[in-house]
Design a protein around this motif. Structure first.
Motif, PDB file in Angstrom:
ATOM      1  N   ALA A 101      32.872  -2.542-115.850  1.00 24.83           N
ATOM      2  CA  ALA A 101      32.896  -3.983-116.127  1.00 24.83           C
ATOM      3  C   ALA A 101      32.688  -4.788-114.841  1.00 24.83           C
ATOM      4  O   ALA A 101      33.155  -4.410-113.783  1.00 24.83           O
ATOM      5  CB  ALA A 101      34.220  -4.379-116.767  1.00 24.83           C
ATOM      6  N   ALA A 102      31.990  -5.906-114.957  1.00 25.40           N
ATOM      7  CA  ALA A 102      31.833  -6.840-113.840  1.00 25.40           C
ATOM      8  C   ALA A 102      32.982  -7.833-113.931  1.00 25.40           C
ATOM      9  O   ALA A 102      33.075  -8.588-114.896  1.00 25.40           O
ATOM     10  CB  ALA A 102      30.490  -7.560-113.945  1.00 25.40           C
ATOM     11  N   MET A 103      33.881  -7.806-112.936  1.00 25.47           N
ATOM     12  CA  MET A 103      35.094  -8.626-112.999  1.00 25.47           C
ATOM     13  C   MET A 103      35.290  -9.481-111.761  1.00 25.47           C
ATOM     14  O   MET A 103      36.372 -10.004-111.540  1.00 25.47           O
ATOM     15  CB  MET A 103      36.307  -7.730-113.208  1.00 25.47           C
ATOM     16  CG  MET A 103      36.261  -6.967-114.511  1.00 25.47           C
ATOM     17  SD  MET A 103      37.774  -6.082-114.837  1.00 25.47           S
ATOM     18  CE  MET A 103      38.892  -7.424-115.190  1.00 25.47           C
ATOM     19  N   ALA A 104      34.262  -9.655-110.963  1.00 29.38           N
ATOM     20  CA  ALA A 104      34.394 -10.420-109.724  1.00 29.38           C
ATOM     21  C   ALA A 104      34.957 -11.807-110.029  1.00 29.38           C
ATOM     22  O   ALA A 104      34.523 -12.486-110.948  1.00 29.38           O
ATOM     23  CB  ALA A 104      33.044 -10.547-109.033  1.00 29.38           C
ATOM     24  N   GLY A 105      35.969 -12.186-109.255  1.00 25.48           N
ATOM     25  CA  GLY A 105      36.571 -13.513-109.379  1.00 25.48           C
ATOM     26  C   GLY A 105      37.504 -13.682-110.552  1.00 25.48           C
ATOM     27  O   GLY A 105      37.969 -14.792-110.819  1.00 25.48           O
ATOM     28  N   SER A 106      37.830 -12.613-111.261  1.00 27.48           N
ATOM     29  CA  SER A 106      38.739 -12.720-112.409  1.00 27.48           C
ATOM     30  C   SER A 106      40.184 -12.817-111.959  1.00 27.48           C
ATOM     31  O   SER A 106      40.537 -12.407-110.869  1.00 27.48           O
ATOM     32  CB  SER A 106      38.565 -11.518-113.342  1.00 27.48           C
ATOM     33  OG  SER A 106      37.291 -11.543-113.938  1.00 27.48           O
ATOM     34  N   ASN A 107      41.025 -13.348-112.830  1.00 26.04           N
ATOM     35  CA  ASN A 107      42.447 -13.511-112.546  1.00 26.04           C
ATOM     36  C   ASN A 107      43.251 -12.589-113.454  1.00 26.04           C
ATOM     37  O   ASN A 107      43.239 -12.767-114.670  1.00 26.04           O
ATOM     38  CB  ASN A 107      42.856 -14.975-112.775  1.00 26.04           C
ATOM     39  CG  ASN A 107      44.311 -15.235-112.469  1.00 26.04           C
ATOM     40  OD1 ASN A 107      45.052 -14.336-112.084  1.00 26.04           O
ATOM     41  ND2 ASN A 107      44.737 -16.471-112.644  1.00 26.04           N
ATOM     42  N   LEU A 108      43.924 -11.608-112.851  1.00 26.86           N
ATOM     43  CA  LEU A 108      44.784 -10.704-113.603  1.00 26.86           C
ATOM     44  C   LEU A 108      46.238 -10.865-113.196  1.00 26.86           C
ATOM     45  O   LEU A 108      47.045  -9.971-113.383  1.00 26.86           O
ATOM     46  CB  LEU A 108      44.339  -9.253-113.397  1.00 26.86           C
ATOM     47  CG  LEU A 108      43.135  -8.831-114.214  1.00 26.86           C
ATOM     48  CD1 LEU A 108      41.850  -9.070-113.476  1.00 26.86           C
ATOM     49  CD2 LEU A 108      43.248  -7.385-114.623  1.00 26.86           C
ATOM     50  N   SER A 109      46.593 -12.022-112.658  1.00 26.33           N
ATOM     51  CA  SER A 109      47.969 -12.210-112.184  1.00 26.33           C
ATOM     52  C   SER A 109      48.945 -12.139-113.359  1.00 26.33           C
ATOM     53  O   SER A 109      48.743 -12.754-114.403  1.00 26.33           O
ATOM     54  CB  SER A 109      48.117 -13.533-111.431  1.00 26.33           C
ATOM     55  OG  SER A 109      47.879 -14.619-112.275  1.00 26.33           O
ATOM     56  N   GLY A 110      49.964 -11.323-113.191  1.00 24.71           N
ATOM     57  CA  GLY A 110      50.997 -11.167-114.204  1.00 24.71           C
ATOM     58  C   GLY A 110      50.563 -10.360-115.416  1.00 24.71           C
ATOM     59  O   GLY A 110      51.328 -10.230-116.370  1.00 24.71           O
ATOM     60  N   ALA A 111      49.364  -9.792-115.413  1.00 26.26           N
ATOM     61  CA  ALA A 111      48.888  -9.006-116.556  1.00 26.26           C
ATOM     62  C   ALA A 111      49.648  -7.686-116.635  1.00 26.26           C
ATOM     63  O   ALA A 111      50.065  -7.129-115.626  1.00 26.26           O
ATOM     64  CB  ALA A 111      47.393  -8.741-116.437  1.00 26.26           C
ATOM     65  N   ASP A 112      49.838  -7.192-117.841  1.00 27.05           N
ATOM     66  CA  ASP A 112      50.522  -5.926-118.071  1.00 27.05           C
ATOM     67  C   ASP A 112      49.477  -4.830-118.147  1.00 27.05           C
ATOM     68  O   ASP A 112      48.707  -4.762-119.106  1.00 27.05           O
ATOM     69  CB  ASP A 112      51.320  -5.996-119.368  1.00 27.05           C
ATOM     70  CG  ASP A 112      52.208  -4.784-119.590  1.00 27.05           C
ATOM     71  OD1 ASP A 112      52.063  -3.772-118.857  1.00 27.05           O
ATOM     72  OD2 ASP A 112      53.059  -4.841-120.497  1.00 27.05           O
TER      73      ASP A 112
END
Length: 173
Positions: A101-112
């Motif tokens: 997956a292309a995820m550049a610049g994504s926000n995963l803060s607090g993700a489980d």
């Protein structure tokens, strides 16, 4: 279109109802599409906050700048999806696949990101454990069964602040 989506009209209506739900407007209803087959769908900028999409198949989809904040994406498959600049803040993505997956610049803060797998009504494992053959091949890369996988994913600039990365596989990302 090339791909079949479950009753395209119903999908559009469900997305509209979900938009009303997010805005706390009359007629709003949380999107609930467990095990949905949405591979190849193009929904850049879609707002799927708080949607229930456990076990959904988003392979090869274009979901740039999408919001999955607080969404239930348990064991969803985002393999080869374009998720650049998407928001997964506080989302449940246990056991999800992000292979390629292309995820550049994504926000995963607090993700489980803890391990997980999903079984359909026939008790076939899907999502993170979709294919035992894939797992056997992946074992040489030391992937843990059920772990959230980011193999070959572009994670440049991804925000993992306050994210539990227990058993999360970031090898080859």
């Amino acid at each position: 279109m090339g791909r079949t989506y479950p009753h395209v009209h119903n999908l559009v209506e469900s997305l509209r109802a979900h938009a009303r739900f997010i805005q706390s407007r009359a007629g709003g209803k949380r999107l609930q599409m467990r095990m949905a087959s949405l591979s190849g769908i193009k929904l850049p900028g879609i707002d799927l906050r708080e949607a229930i999409l456990a076990g959904a198949d988003f392979k090869d989809s274009i979901l740039t700048e999408a919001s999955f904040e607080r969404a239930d994406l348990y064991a969803a498959d985002f393999s080869n999806a374009d998720l650049r600049r998407s928001n997964f803040c506080r989302a449940d993505i246990r056991g999800a696949l992000f292979r390629g997956a292309a995820m550049a610049g994504s926000n995963l803060s607090g993700a489980d990101l803890r391990p997980g797998a999903y079984a359909n009504s026939s008790l076939n494992l899907v999502g993170a454990q979709k294919s035992l053959r894939q797992r056997a091949r992946a074992s040489r890369l030391r992937l843990k069964a059920g772990a959230t996988v980011f193999e070959a994913a572009d994670l440049e600039g991804v925000n993992f602040r306050d994210t539990d990365l227990y058993r999360c596989d970031l090898a080859h990302a």
